[in-house]
Design a protein around this motif. Structure first.
Motif, PDB file in Angstrom:
ATOM      1  N   THR A 103      14.447  -6.010   0.779  1.00 44.67           N
ATOM      2  CA  THR A 103      15.616  -5.180   1.298  1.00 44.67           C
ATOM      3  C   THR A 103      15.286  -3.774   1.433  1.00 44.67           C
ATOM      4  OG1 THR A 103      16.689  -4.842  -0.857  1.00 44.67           O
ATOM      5  CG2 THR A 103      17.515  -6.697   0.428  1.00 44.67           C
ATOM      6  N   GLY A 104      14.283  -3.527   0.373  1.00 47.31           N
ATOM      7  CA  GLY A 104      13.761  -2.136   0.489  1.00 47.31           C
ATOM      8  C   GLY A 104      14.832  -1.130  -0.406  1.00 47.31           C
TER       9      GLY A 104
ATOM     10  N   ALA B 293       6.628  -4.692   7.079  1.00 46.48           N
ATOM     11  CA  ALA B 293       7.858  -3.914   6.446  1.00 46.48           C
ATOM     12  C   ALA B 293       7.587  -2.640   5.946  1.00 46.48           C
ATOM     13  CB  ALA B 293       8.204  -4.658   5.246  1.00 46.48           C
ATOM     14  N   THR B 294       8.537  -1.532   5.800  1.00 46.29           N
ATOM     15  CA  THR B 294       8.362  -0.126   5.362  1.00 46.29           C
ATOM     16  C   THR B 294       9.234  -0.030   4.374  1.00 46.29           C
ATOM     17  OG1 THR B 294       7.089   0.318   7.600  1.00 46.29           O
ATOM     18  CG2 THR B 294       8.039   2.108   5.999  1.00 46.29           C
ATOM     19  N   ILE B 295       8.873   0.380   3.164  1.00 48.69           N
ATOM     20  CA  ILE B 295       9.847   0.783   2.198  1.00 48.69           C
ATOM     21  C   ILE B 295       9.695   2.077   1.551  1.00 48.69           C
ATOM     22  CG2 ILE B 295      10.495   0.229  -0.407  1.00 48.69           C
ATOM     23  CD1 ILE B 295       9.119  -2.702   0.240  1.00 48.69           C
TER      24      ILE B 295
ATOM     25  N   GLN C  28       6.115   6.563   0.881  1.00 48.67           N
ATOM     26  CA  GLN C  28       6.574   4.884   1.503  1.00 48.67           C
ATOM     27  C   GLN C  28       5.515   3.975   0.878  1.00 48.67           C
ATOM     28  OE1 GLN C  28       6.880   5.150   5.656  1.00 48.67           O
ATOM     29  NE2 GLN C  28       8.868   6.057   5.645  1.00 48.67           N
ATOM     30  N   ILE C  29       5.902   2.817   0.935  1.00 46.49           N
ATOM     31  CA  ILE C  29       5.029   1.576   0.474  1.00 46.49           C
ATOM     32  C   ILE C  29       5.173   0.620   1.780  1.00 46.49           C
ATOM     33  CG2 ILE C  29       4.674  -0.251  -0.907  1.00 46.49           C
ATOM     34  CD1 ILE C  29       6.420   1.357  -2.960  1.00 46.49           C
ATOM     35  N   TRP C  30       3.948   0.469   2.280  1.00 49.64           N
ATOM     36  CA  TRP C  30       3.920  -0.392   3.320  1.00 49.64           C
ATOM     37  C   TRP C  30       3.508  -1.837   3.053  1.00 49.64           C
ATOM     38  CZ3 TRP C  30       1.211   3.015   7.881  1.00 49.64           C
ATOM     39  CH2 TRP C  30       1.927   4.105   8.207  1.00 49.64           C
ATOM     40  N   VAL C  31       4.021  -2.815   3.758  1.00 51.09           N
ATOM     41  CA  VAL C  31       3.776  -4.279   3.336  1.00 51.09           C
ATOM     42  C   VAL C  31       2.958  -4.849   4.425  1.00 51.09           C
ATOM     43  CG1 VAL C  31       4.777  -6.334   2.552  1.00 51.09           C
ATOM     44  CG2 VAL C  31       5.970  -4.155   2.080  1.00 51.09           C
TER      45      VAL C  31
ATOM     46  N   VAL D 110       0.960  -1.139  -0.215  1.00 47.49           N
ATOM     47  CA  VAL D 110       0.077   0.104   0.058  1.00 47.49           C
ATOM     48  C   VAL D 110       0.753   1.181   0.056  1.00 47.49           C
ATOM     49  CG1 VAL D 110      -1.952   1.202   1.122  1.00 47.49           C
ATOM     50  CG2 VAL D 110      -1.578  -1.417   1.474  1.00 47.49           C
ATOM     51  N   ILE D 111       0.561   2.248  -0.888  1.00 46.97           N
ATOM     52  CA  ILE D 111       1.306   3.412  -0.919  1.00 46.97           C
ATOM     53  C   ILE D 111       0.764   4.368   0.184  1.00 46.97           C
ATOM     54  CG2 ILE D 111       1.801   5.543  -2.355  1.00 46.97           C
ATOM     55  CD1 ILE D 111       1.523   3.778  -4.953  1.00 46.97           C
ATOM     56  N   MET D 112       1.558   4.959   0.952  1.00 43.39           N
ATOM     57  CA  MET D 112       1.356   5.622   2.074  1.00 43.39           C
ATOM     58  C   MET D 112       1.982   7.402   2.073  1.00 43.39           C
ATOM     59  SD  MET D 112      -0.872   3.573   3.859  1.00 43.39           S
ATOM     60  CE  MET D 112      -0.865   4.360   5.446  1.00 43.39           C
TER      61      MET D 112
END
Length: 420
Positions: free
Chosen positions: A398-399, A361-363, A348-351, A331-333
């Motif tokens: 790994t992000g 995870a947070t990317i 960010q993109i949250w997993v 999800v794009i946040m």
């Protein structure tokens, strides 16, 4: 389908020019006279032969055209890029792109036109993909026609073009405007004219079999075997049950589960194991079970903690959610969310693991994120349409940013689809 025509070699070009010169030159070295009645062309052939070096080897037979085809099963690294060409809308296309290909010249595997914000879907088991598009008789004006074009995914040749009687939904690209039944016998096309409906196409016979009115409800989310669920303006759902021929058999409403004024949701869910997860503008997730004949509401949970919500974290973007084969949801946040920011994308993109309803995870999106897609793989890559309308390829484990892909005919690559 691609046509590759090899240009003449330098030697062949010299021979062609020599022949032309021999045939029409008026220089004193070669004099052409009209042959007498019944005479042969011995003198003409002799003149031509004087222009050719006999010591050179004979020219090989050259291919003047070569038809390329694509594999019946696309590699996992291939993606369909929905290039809307939003600045003109006439040059839209679907680009088949290999995101793992290191050579820029080989990344594009094919393209298909998609006019006036056309809608797109790809089959998983059929060797086809589908584009619903529109044309005006005078280009940008005149009577409009909506058509369904069925493409062979191997040759990229159109298999069939079907004229549609009802005005199809014309909007920014989305993944659920054209959908397929579970067995891929029927294709469902969203209409908005402005009355809402969906058209059913039998893909075995290439015939339109029914158009079903869905007053106040839009989009055809496949449900059960031959049912279609639509999202309604009062926060409810409408499930249409079709018979074996694709004809409307019955309709049933599911009670409202959100307030369209106070707690609106995105009409772009993530699909995992026949559950559609609809995120809300403020960060809740509503789960709808689409596995049975009639859709059922499964409840909601939150993407954000109370502290994160108070800080301004909200979902945002165009195709703002996607899933991978492991059942994870991306999800794009946006950290600066507000009423109206739902279209802005995020940094960010949250997993999420939807089974435990928890973030794992947070990317960081290195160049902002507008849309996100995951490749079809046990070790997926994320493909992100970024703020510069290029594609960022990210390793979700790994992000880390792997690379940014640009200059592939992209103007507004707004949505990315998995390729099969």
């Amino acid at each position: 389908m691609f046509m590759k025509i090899k240009p003449p070699t330098k030697l062949l070009t010299s021979v062609i020019i020599s022949v032309l010169v021999a045939g029409c030159s008026t220089s004193p070295e070669i004099t052409q006279e009209a042959p007498a009645q019944g005479s042969n062309t011995h003198q003409e052939n002799a003149a031509i032969s004087t222009q050719i070096d006999p010591s050179l080897p004979p020219l090989p037979i050259e291919k003047t055209g070569n038809v390329e085809v694509l594999p019946a099963q696309y590699p996992e690294s291939w993606m369909f890029v929905d290039e809307a060409s939003f600045t003109s809308m006439f040059g839209g296309k679907v680009i088949i792109l290999d995101i793992n290909e290191p050579k820029q010249s080989k990344r594009i595997k094919g393209t298909a036109d998609k006019n006036l914000l056309g809608n797109f879907a790809a089959a998983k088991t059929r060797p086809e993909f589908y584009i619903v598009e529109s044309f005006h008789s005078r280009g940008s004006r005149g009577p409009k026609i909506d058509v369904l074009a069925i493409y062979d995914k191997v040759t990229l040749a159109p298999i069939k073009e079907i004229t549609l009687e009802h005005t199809r939904l014309q909007s920014l690209p989305r993944r659920d405007a054209v959908t397929l039944s579970a067995d891929e016998k029927f294709l469902y096309i969203a209409n908005f004219s402005p009355a809402a409906s969906f058209t059913v196409v039998n893909l075995d016979t290439h015939e339109v079999v029914d158009t079903v009115g869905t007053p106040g409800c839009v989009l055809p989310f496949p449900t059960g075997k031959y049912s279609v669920t639509s999202l309604c303006s009062n926060g409810s759902l409408l499930t249409t049950v079709l018979d074996e021929n694709g004809i409307k058999a019955s309709q049933q409403r599911v009670a409202p589960f959100f307030d369209t004024d106070k707690t609106p949701i995105f009409e772009r869910p993530a699909h995992i194991d026949n559950i559609a997860y609809f995120p809300s503008f403020e960060g809740d997730v509503h789960a709808i079970d689409l596995s049975s004949e009639i859709a059922t509401y499964q409840g909601k949970w939150s993407l954000v903690t109370e502290q994160e919500k108070a800080a301004g974290w909200r979902p945002g973007g165009l195709a703002l959610v996607d899933t991978d084969e492991q059942g994870l949801m991306y999800v794009i946040m946006n950290p600066n969310g507000f009423d109206g920011s739902q279209t802005h994308g995020g940094e960010q993109i949250w997993v999420f693991d939807v089974k435990t309803q928890s973030r794992i995870a947070t990317i960081d999106a290195p160049n902002w994120a507008v849309s996100v897609a995951a490749t079809r793989s046990k070790e997926p890559m994320l493909v992100v349409s970024n703020g510069e309308m290029n594609l960022d390829i990210i390793n979700p484990r790994t992000g880390k940013l792997i690379k940014t892909i640009s200059d592939f005919g992209n103007i507004t690559p707004l949505v990315i689809h998995k390729a099969y």
